[in-house]
Every structure is written in structure tokens, then in C-alpha cells.
Design a protein around this motif. Structure first.
Motif, mmCIF file in Angstrom:
data_model
loop_
_atom_site.group_PDB
_atom_site.id
_atom_site.type_symbol
_atom_site.label_atom_id
_atom_site.label_comp_id
_atom_site.label_asym_id
_atom_site.label_seq_id
_atom_site.Cartn_x
_atom_site.Cartn_y
_atom_site.Cartn_z
ATOM 1 N N GLU A 1 59.037 12.177 6.283
ATOM 2 C CA GLU A 1 57.891 11.506 5.678
ATOM 3 C C GLU A 1 57.372 10.407 6.602
ATOM 4 N N MET A 2 58.278 9.702 7.265
ATOM 5 C CA MET A 2 57.859 8.670 8.216
ATOM 6 C C MET A 2 57.088 9.296 9.373
ATOM 7 N N ALA A 3 57.524 10.484 9.819
ATOM 8 C CA ALA A 3 56.818 11.177 10.913
ATOM 9 C C ALA A 3 55.400 11.551 10.488
ATOM 10 N N LYS A 4 55.235 11.906 9.220
ATOM 11 C CA LYS A 4 53.903 12.224 8.708
ATOM 12 C C LYS A 4 52.997 10.996 8.730
ATOM 13 N N GLN A 5 53.623 9.815 8.650
ATOM 14 C CA GLN A 5 52.859 8.566 8.693
ATOM 15 C C GLN A 5 52.667 8.065 10.122
ATOM 16 N N GLY A 6 53.266 8.787 11.093
ATOM 17 C CA GLY A 6 53.084 8.406 12.497
ATOM 18 C C GLY A 6 54.197 7.558 13.066
ATOM 19 N N TYR A 7 55.415 7.703 12.516
ATOM 20 C CA TYR A 7 56.552 6.922 13.014
ATOM 21 C C TYR A 7 57.750 7.845 13.234
ATOM 22 N N GLN A 8 58.276 7.810 14.449
ATOM 23 C CA GLN A 8 59.411 8.668 14.789
ATOM 24 C C GLN A 8 60.622 7.813 15.135
ATOM 25 N N ILE A 9 61.774 8.147 14.572
ATOM 26 C CA ILE A 9 62.986 7.380 14.811
ATOM 27 C C ILE A 9 63.396 7.434 16.282
ATOM 28 N N ILE A 10 63.804 6.281 16.823
ATOM 29 C CA ILE A 10 64.324 6.230 18.188
ATOM 30 C C ILE A 10 65.694 5.549 18.236
ATOM 31 N N GLU B 1 51.593 10.383 16.994
ATOM 32 C CA GLU B 1 50.552 11.022 16.205
ATOM 33 C C GLU B 1 51.208 11.612 14.956
ATOM 34 N N PRO B 2 50.655 11.358 13.789
ATOM 35 C CA PRO B 2 51.262 11.904 12.564
ATOM 36 C C PRO B 2 51.515 13.402 12.692
ATOM 37 N N GLU B 3 52.690 13.851 12.285
ATOM 38 C CA GLU B 3 53.040 15.253 12.444
ATOM 39 C C GLU B 3 53.954 15.731 11.321
ATOM 40 N N ASN B 4 53.929 17.018 11.072
ATOM 41 C CA ASN B 4 54.843 17.644 10.107
ATOM 42 C C ASN B 4 56.075 18.104 10.874
ATOM 43 N N SER B 5 56.983 17.200 11.097
ATOM 44 C CA SER B 5 58.158 17.506 11.904
ATOM 45 C C SER B 5 59.322 17.977 11.032
ATOM 46 N N ILE B 6 60.311 18.532 11.686
ATOM 47 C CA ILE B 6 61.564 18.894 11.026
ATOM 48 C C ILE B 6 62.675 18.130 11.738
ATOM 49 N N ILE B 7 63.166 17.098 11.089
ATOM 50 C CA ILE B 7 64.228 16.266 11.646
ATOM 51 C C ILE B 7 65.517 16.547 10.894
#
Length: 210
Positions: free
Chosen positions: A19-28, A43-49
Motif C-alpha cells: 500500500e505504501m508503494a501505491k502511495q509512492g514510497y518504497q522501503i529501503i 513513482e506510485p506502483e502496484n508492487s509485490i513485496i
């Protein structure tokens, strides 16, 4: 951006990170002790983490572990050799949507987390008991902050004499207070993780068997 969250369920944590990735934030980065997550802007994305839990004694083993996931189409986002928590993002659209091949291996991460928590408890509890037995910390001092100050007759002093003694010892008193709070909180945290992870492991295995 940094965000504090507390999870004992990997699936819920994965859902939140996606959900955070959809808002444009990726964990580092994630700090296990403070449960503080650090994100970079994307960039907001529908990722699979997905999350695995493994610790390694040798760097070569850790590198081989990461290479195995990279070859399977998963990018390593966060985690270190000793952190336990390992975060991966799917980058090969033709690959599987999960990093685990079966339910048993997926449940295994809960078993590893539970075992680690129990190991940490077995290490911290004796230390805490020794600190109490040797009067290095006073467990109930948090209820009476004056007990953190060891200067004889401090509270009977007045004027400049009291101020100088009070200011001199306050950093030491704060450090003692920090220890009084930190160790019990850490023990409780590991206890919760051990119980929750063990419960999740049993539930996962039961679902697999039935």
C-alpha cells in the motif's frame, strides 16, 4: 520518509508495504529494535513485496541467498546479514507472485523468528537479573525518579550546592532511567514476538495439513 509501525504478522506487513508503494514510497531500511521503517520516494506502483526471515553467519552464504532470489526475479530492497528481516520486490513479471514454493517453507519464517526471539530472551533475562541483584539498576525507579540519583544527601541540599550536584548527576540518572526502561521493554518485545510468531507458525502448518 520514516514511519513507525509494529507487526507480528508477515502477511499484514507485506500488505502495508504494498500500500505504501501505491502511495509512492518504497522501503529501503527497517530497524528491528525501534520498528522504524525508512522509505524512498518512487513513482506510485502496484508492487509485490514479500518478506523472509533469515540470519546468516557468513557473508558468502548471505550473498548466495540474495543471488538465488535475484535469479528468480526478485529485487532485494532491505535487510542485512544479521537483521533477520529480508524484503524483496518482484521485478520479473513472468515469475511467481510468491518467494516461497510451498506453505511449509512459508511458515518456516515464523519458526525462525520465534526461535530467534527465544534465544534473545534467554540472553537478556539473566543479564537483567544480574543488574537487579547487583543494584546497578532499580526496577521500580521509574515510579520514583529521585531513586535514579545516587549523590548522598542530594535532596536535602539547597541553593547553588543543590543545583551543581543536580546538574552534574542528571546525565547519569537519565542513563540509568534509560536502562531501567529499555531492558524490560526489550524483553517484553521479544516475548511478544516469540508467542505471536509461534502461534502464526502453528496456524500456518495446521492450514497446510488440513
Amino acid at each position: 520518509m520514516k514511519k513507525w509501525m509494529f507487526f507480528t504478522n508477515f502477511e499484514k506487513e507485506e500488505k502495508w508495504l504494498n500500500e505504501m508503494a501505491k502511495q509512492g514510497y518504497q522501503i529501503i531500511k527497517k530497524s528491528f529494535y525501534s520498528n522504524m521503517y525508512e522509505f524512498k520516494t518512487i513513482e506510485p506502483e502496484n508492487s509485490i513485496i514479500k518478506i523472509d526471515y533469515r540470519k546468516f553467519n557468513k557473508m558468502e552464504e548471505y550473498k548466495n541467498y540474495l543471488t538465488l532470489f535475484e535469479d528468480s526475479g526478485w529485487e532485494h530492497l532491505a535487510g542485512t546479514k544479521k537483521s533477520g528481516y529480508q524484503y524483496f520486490k518482484k521485478v520479473d513479471i513472468s515469475g511467481s507472485d510468491d518467494i516461497f514454493s510451498d506453505v511449509a517453507s512459508k511458515a518456516g519464517r515464523y519458526k525462525r523468528l520465534s526461535d530467534m526471539s527465544i534465544t534473545q530472551l534467554s540472553f537478556l533475562l539473566p543479564i537483567f537479573a544480574i543488574l537487579i541483584a547487583t543494584d546497578l539498576i532499580e526496577p521500580l525507579a521509574i515510579l520514583n525518579p529521585k531513586g535514579l540519583y545516587y549523590t548522598p544527601g542530594l535532596w536535602e541540599r539547597s541553593g547553588g550546592d543543590f543545583t551543581r550536584a543536580f546538574l552534574f548527576e542528571t546525565p547519569f540518572a537519565l542513563f540509568r532511567g534509560f536502562l531501567v526502561a529499555l531492558i524490560p521493554v526489550t524483553i517484553v518485545m521479544y516475548f511478544v514476538f516469540a508467542i505471536k510468531a509461534s502461534s502464526e507458525y502453528k496456524k500456518s502448518i495446521n492450514r497446510w495439513l488440513h
